[in-house]
Design a protein around this motif. Structure first.
Motif, mmCIF file in Angstrom:
data_model
loop_
_atom_site.group_PDB
_atom_site.id
_atom_site.type_symbol
_atom_site.label_atom_id
_atom_site.label_comp_id
_atom_site.label_asym_id
_atom_site.label_seq_id
_atom_site.Cartn_x
_atom_site.Cartn_y
_atom_site.Cartn_z
ATOM 1 N N LYS A 83 47.175 53.992 36.815
ATOM 2 C CA LYS A 83 46.488 52.700 36.795
ATOM 3 C C LYS A 83 46.318 52.143 38.206
ATOM 4 O O LYS A 83 45.273 51.572 38.546
ATOM 5 N N LEU A 84 47.346 52.324 39.037
ATOM 6 C CA LEU A 84 47.226 51.884 40.427
ATOM 7 C C LEU A 84 46.139 52.667 41.140
ATOM 8 O O LEU A 84 45.437 52.116 41.998
ATOM 9 N N ILE B 43 50.732 43.299 36.463
ATOM 10 C CA ILE B 43 50.281 43.059 37.832
ATOM 11 C C ILE B 43 49.064 43.928 38.141
ATOM 12 O O ILE B 43 48.056 43.437 38.661
ATOM 13 N N VAL B 44 49.132 45.214 37.821
ATOM 14 C CA VAL B 44 48.080 46.162 38.209
ATOM 15 C C VAL B 44 46.759 45.871 37.503
ATOM 16 O O VAL B 44 45.703 45.828 38.155
ATOM 17 N N LEU B 45 46.793 45.694 36.199
ATOM 18 C CA LEU B 45 45.548 45.535 35.446
ATOM 19 C C LEU B 45 44.784 44.258 35.805
ATOM 20 O O LEU B 45 43.577 44.324 36.082
ATOM 21 N N PRO B 46 45.438 43.081 35.845
ATOM 22 C CA PRO B 46 44.689 41.890 36.254
ATOM 23 C C PRO B 46 44.219 41.962 37.717
ATOM 24 O O PRO B 46 43.161 41.424 38.058
ATOM 25 N N LEU C 12 39.892 42.208 41.542
ATOM 26 C CA LEU C 12 39.222 42.863 42.662
ATOM 27 C C LEU C 12 37.787 43.214 42.295
ATOM 28 O O LEU C 12 36.868 43.000 43.095
ATOM 29 N N LEU C 13 37.587 43.725 41.095
ATOM 30 C CA LEU C 13 36.217 44.030 40.664
ATOM 31 C C LEU C 13 35.341 42.776 40.636
ATOM 32 O O LEU C 13 34.172 42.827 41.017
#
Length: 156
Positions: A92-93, A36-39, A44-45
């Motif tokens: 990561k978050l 969830i966090v990485l994608p 967002l980027l």
């Protein structure tokens, strides 16, 4: 609605939805899943980059990238200093939160990052005072990072 406003709305809506999901998972499972966090960070980027192109201004994108790296590095340093106190998912978050906050400005990043620690500490103290936790309790920090981000955005 102009494209920059649409892209901003997508970023806010996405951060809200992902934030709610991550808060729920962290509260119940004490983890922040990479899937969830990485994608979400990459998405967002991409939205921030499209927003920068639509405005013809790369400064917010550069600030978002630097903010994500800076907040992620800060949390990584905390994790290295005390692996039991900070999880890898929090690190990561922090990159995701850093991108979101720094996109709006350095003051927003500073206030949002600080608000996470203030909120988390207040919650931990309340749990200790109510004898619902002891010094060794594992308290999920992800929800405080997300709530702190929104507080930073609203306050700064």
């Amino acid at each position: 609605m102009p494209l920059p406003e649409v892209l901003a709305a997508v970023a806010y809506g996405g951060f809200l939805v992902v934030g709610v999901i991550l808060m729920r998972v962290d509260i119940h499972e004490h983890r922040l899943p990479d899937r969830i966090v990485l994608p979400s960070t990459a998405a967002l980027l991409a939205v921030v980059a499209a927003h920068a192109v639509s405005l013809g201004d790369a400064a917010p994108l550069a600030r978002a990238l630097l903010g994500g790296l800076a907040l992620g590095a800060f949390y990584l340093a905390l994790r290295v200093a005390n692996p039991e106190g900070m999880g890898g998912g929090d690190v990561k978050l922090a990159a995701l939160v850093g991108v979101f906050l720094a996109w709006h400005g350095w003051a927003v990043l500073a206030v949002g990052a600080a608000a996470a620690f203030v909120g988390g500490a207040a919650w931990a103290l309340a749990l200790l005072a109510a004898r619902r936790a002891d010094r060794d309790a594992r308290i999920p920090f992800g929800p405080w990072m997300i709530l702190g981000a929104w507080a930073g955005l609203l306050v700064a």
